[in-house]
Design an enzyme around this catalytic site. Structure first.
Site: not given
Ligand code: EPU
Length: 295
Positions: A167, A217, A288
């Protein structure tokens, strides 16, 4: 009379920014100008500089938290949207909606960015901020870009110039603006199969993330090991609220505007959850979403 009004008779004053952001938060812009071509862009920036006016370059409004007090300078809404495809390369102006670039790739059988389906915002913002999803970031595909530098001169740069990270690119701190960029994808795909990929990835995301008024995010993931959503969740953040700002019950890294939330509500909520995460995990999570305007 500002020189801006002389050069741009259609310029508007006191335009509310909230409707132009996905958070639906943000007070008025002192000046608001829609720009559709490069010379208008350069002239607007030249005048703003001469009048020592702060400038905010608004794209899709999807990764920003705009102050409820508004923006005390010139907001430029980027609507430069020319797009062309040549072989495996797509060249698009920075105001193109990212989704239209993803669609152009699909229509032309170009593979690589199907996972970006559903990522909001403009192509220029995605190039600048290396937006994407895990294993698919815009910068991975960049070949070259046309920038407007801080002396308001155009220059063409290649991918290395951006110093891409998660990012992140060098443009986040140096004041240069993406005018147009070229990405290269893998040719020979079947549009129907690419469409199916786009849909299945979108479905997977919809299952995990909330809909509603948000900035996507809110925090960056601090490391591969710890995601912000996990940390917020384990710190008891889900459902926490300040005023009309609430952390989603579905995903800990999404802040929602439940009605009339102000930027201050969101920031107070963020401060509280940052404090909890620091206390519980000794990790500093960073925004972010970019804050814009008066504090
Ligand atoms: N998790 C939790 N609790 C929650 C949410 C997530 O324990 O309430 C755990 C999930 O189980 C998982 C891990 O955290 O093991 C990661 O969560 P997730 O797979 O939802 O992905 P993320 O890292 O939160 C990233 C990007 C998103 C993108 C998704 C696609 C970042 C900060 N975010 O989310 O990007 O859509 O992957 O899967 O890198 C954005 O940048 O605006 C954005 C939406």
């Amino acid at each position: 009379m500002s020189q801006l009004q002389e050069r741009f008779p259609d310029i508007q004053e006191g335009v509310l920014l909230a409707p132009m952001t996905t958070f639906k938060i943000g007070g008025p812009a002192r000046w608001f100008l829609v720009v559709k071509d490069r010379e208008d862009l350069r002239d607007a920036l030249r005048i703003a500089r001469k009048e020592e006016m702060p400038v905010f370059f608004l794209g899709g409004g999807s990764n920003v938290l705009v102050s409820s007090k508004g923006f005390p300078g010139l907001v430029i809404k980027n609507e430069m949207r020319a797009l062309s495809v040549e072989g495996a390369r797509i060249t698009a102006e920075s105001g193109s909606i990212l989704a239209s670039v993803v669609k152009a790739a699909k229509d032309n059988g170009l593979q690589g960015i199907a996972a970006l389906q559903g990522v909001p915002g403009t192509f220029g913002a995605a190039v600048r901020g290396n937006c994407g999803v895990p294993n698919c970031e815009t910068g991975d595909y960049l070949v070259s870009a046309l920038l407007l530098d801080t002396d308001l001169e155009y220059k063409t740069v290649d991918r290395d110039y951006f110093e891409y990270g998660y990012r992140h690119s060098k443009l986040k701190g140096n004041g240069e603006i993406v005018v147009e960029a070229t990405i290269e994808l893998t040719p020979g795909g079947d549009p129907k199969e690419i469409m199916a990929d786009m849909m299945s990835m979108l479905k997977a995301r919809k299952a995990k993330q909330p809909w509603g008024k948000s900035g996507g995010s809110y925090f960056k993931n601090p490391s591969k090991e710890y995601s912000a959503g996990f940390l917020v969740d384990k710190s008891g953040g889900k459902g926490l609220s300040v005023g009309d700002a609430q952390i989603s019950e579905k995903h800990g890294n999404f802040f929602l505007n439940k009605g009339q939330a102000t930027s201050e509500d969101v920031q107070n909520l963020a401060a509280e959850i940052k404090r909890r995460v620091k206390e519980g995990f000794d990790i500093d999570i960073e925004e972010e979403v970019e804050f814009v305007g008066e504090r």
